[in-house]
Design a protein around this motif. Structure first.
Motif, mmCIF file in Angstrom:
data_model
loop_
_atom_site.group_PDB
_atom_site.id
_atom_site.type_symbol
_atom_site.label_atom_id
_atom_site.label_comp_id
_atom_site.label_asym_id
_atom_site.label_seq_id
_atom_site.Cartn_x
_atom_site.Cartn_y
_atom_site.Cartn_z
ATOM 1 N N THR A 18 -35.109 -88.231 7.283
ATOM 2 C CA THR A 18 -36.337 -88.812 6.745
ATOM 3 C C THR A 18 -36.893 -89.818 7.738
ATOM 4 O O THR A 18 -36.153 -90.698 8.221
ATOM 5 C CB THR A 18 -36.070 -89.501 5.398
ATOM 6 O OG1 THR A 18 -35.514 -88.551 4.486
ATOM 7 C CG2 THR A 18 -37.364 -90.053 4.815
ATOM 8 N N LEU A 19 -38.182 -89.688 8.044
ATOM 9 C CA LEU A 19 -38.894 -90.627 8.908
ATOM 10 C C LEU A 19 -39.986 -91.307 8.096
ATOM 11 O O LEU A 19 -40.746 -90.641 7.390
ATOM 12 C CB LEU A 19 -39.506 -89.914 10.112
ATOM 13 C CG LEU A 19 -38.560 -89.130 11.035
ATOM 14 C CD1 LEU A 19 -39.345 -88.559 12.211
ATOM 15 C CD2 LEU A 19 -37.439 -90.001 11.538
ATOM 16 N N GLY A 20 -40.045 -92.622 8.205
ATOM 17 C CA GLY A 20 -41.051 -93.390 7.471
ATOM 18 C C GLY A 20 -40.854 -94.877 7.699
ATOM 19 O O GLY A 20 -39.885 -95.309 8.352
ATOM 20 N N SER A 21 -41.767 -95.668 7.139
ATOM 21 C CA SER A 21 -41.682 -97.120 7.327
ATOM 22 C C SER A 21 -40.467 -97.717 6.629
ATOM 23 O O SER A 21 -39.948 -98.758 7.053
ATOM 24 C CB SER A 21 -42.959 -97.773 6.797
ATOM 25 O OG SER A 21 -43.168 -97.425 5.427
ATOM 26 N N SER A 22 -39.994 -97.089 5.568
ATOM 27 C CA SER A 22 -38.838 -97.591 4.837
ATOM 28 C C SER A 22 -37.528 -96.934 5.257
ATOM 29 O O SER A 22 -36.478 -97.247 4.686
ATOM 30 C CB SER A 22 -39.035 -97.378 3.331
ATOM 31 O OG SER A 22 -39.184 -95.989 3.033
ATOM 32 N N ALA A 23 -37.567 -96.026 6.249
ATOM 33 C CA ALA A 23 -36.352 -95.335 6.688
ATOM 34 C C ALA A 23 -35.483 -96.278 7.512
ATOM 35 O O ALA A 23 -35.972 -97.205 8.171
ATOM 36 C CB ALA A 23 -36.712 -94.098 7.507
ATOM 37 N N GLU A 24 -34.187 -96.049 7.492
ATOM 38 C CA GLU A 24 -33.244 -96.876 8.225
ATOM 39 C C GLU A 24 -32.824 -96.182 9.527
ATOM 40 O O GLU A 24 -32.951 -94.971 9.680
ATOM 41 C CB GLU A 24 -32.005 -97.150 7.361
ATOM 42 C CG GLU A 24 -32.307 -97.917 6.083
ATOM 43 C CD GLU A 24 -31.062 -98.130 5.253
ATOM 44 O OE1 GLU A 24 -29.990 -97.607 5.655
ATOM 45 O OE2 GLU A 24 -31.141 -98.805 4.211
ATOM 46 N N GLY A 25 -32.311 -96.977 10.439
ATOM 47 C CA GLY A 25 -31.768 -96.449 11.680
ATOM 48 C C GLY A 25 -32.828 -95.895 12.609
ATOM 49 O O GLY A 25 -33.940 -96.430 12.743
ATOM 50 N N THR A 26 -32.503 -94.773 13.263
ATOM 51 C CA THR A 26 -33.413 -94.181 14.247
ATOM 52 C C THR A 26 -34.678 -93.631 13.604
ATOM 53 O O THR A 26 -35.721 -93.552 14.247
ATOM 54 C CB THR A 26 -32.696 -93.052 15.006
ATOM 55 O OG1 THR A 26 -32.240 -92.066 14.070
ATOM 56 C CG2 THR A 26 -31.507 -93.604 15.787
ATOM 57 N N ARG B 178 -49.833 -90.569 21.318
ATOM 58 C CA ARG B 178 -48.744 -90.344 22.257
ATOM 59 C C ARG B 178 -47.637 -89.558 21.557
ATOM 60 O O ARG B 178 -47.181 -89.942 20.483
ATOM 61 C CB ARG B 178 -48.184 -91.667 22.778
ATOM 62 C CG ARG B 178 -47.049 -91.491 23.796
ATOM 63 C CD ARG B 178 -46.454 -92.806 24.202
ATOM 64 N NE ARG B 178 -47.392 -93.657 24.892
ATOM 65 C CZ ARG B 178 -47.088 -94.861 25.375
ATOM 66 N NH1 ARG B 178 -45.848 -95.335 25.218
ATOM 67 N NH2 ARG B 178 -48.007 -95.581 25.986
ATOM 68 N N GLN B 179 -47.219 -88.462 22.204
ATOM 69 C CA GLN B 179 -46.158 -87.627 21.632
ATOM 70 C C GLN B 179 -44.809 -88.251 21.971
ATOM 71 O O GLN B 179 -44.460 -88.406 23.149
ATOM 72 C CB GLN B 179 -46.243 -86.205 22.191
ATOM 73 C CG GLN B 179 -45.554 -85.162 21.342
ATOM 74 C CD GLN B 179 -46.392 -84.701 20.160
ATOM 75 O OE1 GLN B 179 -47.603 -84.762 20.220
ATOM 76 N NE2 GLN B 179 -45.741 -84.272 19.111
ATOM 77 N N ILE B 180 -44.063 -88.653 20.943
ATOM 78 C CA ILE B 180 -42.779 -89.335 21.132
ATOM 79 C C ILE B 180 -41.680 -88.479 20.511
ATOM 80 O O ILE B 180 -41.745 -88.140 19.329
ATOM 81 C CB ILE B 180 -42.799 -90.736 20.498
ATOM 82 C CG1 ILE B 180 -43.919 -91.576 21.120
ATOM 83 C CG2 ILE B 180 -41.452 -91.427 20.678
ATOM 84 C CD1 ILE B 180 -44.117 -92.916 20.466
ATOM 85 N N ALA B 181 -40.671 -88.140 21.308
ATOM 86 C CA ALA B 181 -39.569 -87.280 20.868
ATOM 87 C C ALA B 181 -38.273 -88.070 20.828
ATOM 88 O O ALA B 181 -38.014 -88.900 21.719
ATOM 89 C CB ALA B 181 -39.422 -86.072 21.782
ATOM 90 N N LYS B 182 -37.440 -87.810 19.823
ATOM 91 C CA LYS B 182 -36.147 -88.487 19.688
ATOM 92 C C LYS B 182 -35.150 -87.563 18.983
ATOM 93 O O LYS B 182 -35.530 -86.737 18.157
ATOM 94 C CB LYS B 182 -36.273 -89.781 18.874
ATOM 95 C CG LYS B 182 -36.831 -90.962 19.652
ATOM 96 C CD LYS B 182 -36.816 -92.221 18.808
ATOM 97 C CE LYS B 182 -37.366 -93.407 19.576
ATOM 98 N NZ LYS B 182 -36.520 -93.747 20.744
ATOM 99 N N TRP B 183 -33.864 -87.747 19.344
ATOM 100 C CA TRP B 183 -32.782 -87.096 18.627
ATOM 101 C C TRP B 183 -32.399 -87.947 17.428
ATOM 102 O O TRP B 183 -32.343 -89.179 17.509
ATOM 103 C CB TRP B 183 -31.564 -86.923 19.528
ATOM 104 C CG TRP B 183 -31.643 -85.779 20.494
ATOM 105 C CD1 TRP B 183 -31.988 -85.833 21.807
ATOM 106 C CD2 TRP B 183 -31.365 -84.408 20.208
ATOM 107 N NE1 TRP B 183 -31.942 -84.583 22.367
ATOM 108 C CE2 TRP B 183 -31.565 -83.684 21.403
ATOM 109 C CE3 TRP B 183 -30.980 -83.714 19.061
ATOM 110 C CZ2 TRP B 183 -31.373 -82.315 21.491
ATOM 111 C CZ3 TRP B 183 -30.797 -82.345 19.148
ATOM 112 C CH2 TRP B 183 -30.986 -81.664 20.343
ATOM 113 N N HIS B 184 -32.089 -87.291 16.309
ATOM 114 C CA HIS B 184 -31.672 -87.985 15.102
ATOM 115 C C HIS B 184 -30.455 -87.293 14.518
ATOM 116 O O HIS B 184 -30.365 -86.056 14.511
ATOM 117 C CB HIS B 184 -32.797 -87.974 14.043
ATOM 118 C CG HIS B 184 -34.051 -88.685 14.485
ATOM 119 N ND1 HIS B 184 -34.222 -90.043 14.400
ATOM 120 C CD2 HIS B 184 -35.191 -88.197 15.037
ATOM 121 C CE1 HIS B 184 -35.421 -90.372 14.865
ATOM 122 N NE2 HIS B 184 -36.021 -89.268 15.264
#
Length: 414
Positions: free
Chosen positions: A381-389, A403-409
């Motif tokens: 889950t990605l959002g303003s209330s999500a924890e961690g990465t 800007r396209q931003i990529a990350k491993w989760h």
């Protein structure tokens, strides 16, 4: 009256002579054409020059089938000149007419003694295949060798590292069976000095030959330092793949006598893997002008075993939420029998409100099963209330729109 008669006689003799000369020339051309030596064609391949008459095998082309080639060889006279282009070595020379044993490339690197013993005994094709398979298994376990040199310049008080080359790297691209390697180097423990080489495309034996000079390092401190080489393969669409690493403690290494040439085996990086659920690589971009959110599902790795066969058939379901209410959903294609799936699928969501304050996005990695209900492998889950990465990633796309931003989760339990 005598002058016209003389002129007529000379004209007649001249006409007869011209006709005779023309007939003689035609006969000579016809006879010479039948006995003429065929022209020669020069073909330059690598370092060799091959010559062969065109009329001996005028129908032969590069890539012709073996049957037509056999017919042409049988019909060719023994004394004729014919050089087979396919039997040349790399220097363009023709090998001697001796019986050559074909085998795997590893047999060529074996010692002459073993090669002579193998040549005496008859080697079956099955045994050669087994040797080749064993050598390929050994190569998969090895990550290659790094060659470099160390030197200390006492006049400039500088530490000099020359990264020469790497040999025998594994292929990180499964399609082209090559890699795009480069090397990052860090001086530990302070990590103040970080450098990297250029990327060399499509090679497993890169020759970098790049020199890095570090000033301001006293010679007395060299013994306390450690060199960390990270060997990576460039990936245009996601995070670069880590091939391995090399750690060189400089304690006990004497550089006062001049340059020191060294080589070390590349070992597997000691990375902390996810706790059983696997990882997901996603890229997001918020377009504030059009009020849209672009989501790219790139890769998944280290997915757990789900069915009896030991491999899962993963796909990703993407849900968009506004104020905890799902307003849109999309999903990727199914990737068959793999714990490391590559999706590279893009989705565009329209945002109903301005800004991303009340927006969140959910990624469900599922295992496709026709016989029963699809099982959830992991959740993100990605959002303003999500924890961690998940919260960090969301904060970055809000701060840097367009800007396209990529990350491993790391995926959590479903």
């Amino acid at each position: 009256d005598e002058i016209p008669t003389v002129v007529g006689i000379f004209s007649a003799f001249g006409l007869v002579f011209s006709v005779s000369l023309f007939a003689w020339i035609c006969c000579q051309r016809k006879s010479s054409k039948s006995n003429k030596t065929p022209p020669y064609k020069f073909v330059h391949v690598l370092k060799g020059v091959d010559i062969y008459p065109e009329n001996l095998n005028s129908k032969k082309k590069f890539g012709a089938d073996d049957k037509s080639e056999a017919k042409n060889k049988s019909a060719m006279p023994k004394n004729s000149l014919h050089l087979d282009l396919e039997k040349r070595d790399l220097n363009g020379n023709f090998p001697k007419t001796t019986t050559k044993m074909q085998g795997s490339p590893d047999l060529e690197n074996s010692s002459p003694k073993h090669f002579a013993e193998r040549k005496k005994d008859s080697v079956s094709p099955d045994s050669l295949k087994s040797i080749a398979s064993l050598s390929s298994e050994d190569k998969q376990d090895k990550l290659g060798t790094l060659f470099f040199s160390l030197e200390y310049n006492f006049e400039k008080k500088a530490f000099v590292v020359n990264i020469k080359e790497a040999r025998g790297l594994p292929a990180m691209d499964e399609q082209s069976m090559t890699s795009d390697p480069y090397i990052k180097m860090t001086i530990l423990p302070e990590k103040k000095h970080k450098v990297k080489t250029r990327v060399l495309r499509k090679t497993l034996d890169p020759a970098f030959d790049e020199t890095f000079t570090f000033y301001g390092i006293p010679y007395s401190q060299i013994q306390d330092l450690t060199l960390h080489f990270m060997v990576l393969s460039f990936d245009r669409f996601s995070r670069d793949d880590v091939i391995g690493e090399v750690l060189i403690p400089l304690a006990g290494i004497e550089l006062s006598e001049g340059r020191l040439l060294m080589d070390r085996e590349i070992i597997k990086r000691n990375v902390r893997k996810s706790s059983g659920r696997g990882e997901l690589l996603v890229s997001l971009c918020y377009q504030s002008t059009t009020n849209t959110l672009t989501v790219v599902v790139l890769k998944a790795r280290h997915l757990p075993k789900s069915d009896v066969s030991g491999l899962s058939d993963p796909y990703v379901k993407v849900n968009l939420y506004h104020a905890k209410k799902r307003i849109s959903k999309k999903k990727t294609h199914v990737k068959k029998c793999t714990p490391n799936a590559v999706f590279n699928e893009l989705f565009v969501f329209d945002i109903p409100c301005e800004g991303l304050d009340d927006i969140s996005i959910e990624f469900l990695v599922l295992d496709s099963d026709r016989g029963s209900r699809n099982e959830v492998i992991g959740r993100l889950t990605l959002g303003s209330s999500a924890e961690g990465t998940g919260g960090e990633h969301w904060k970055e796309i809000c701060e840097y729109p367009r800007r396209q931003i990529a990350k491993w989760h790391m995926l959590c339990d479903g």
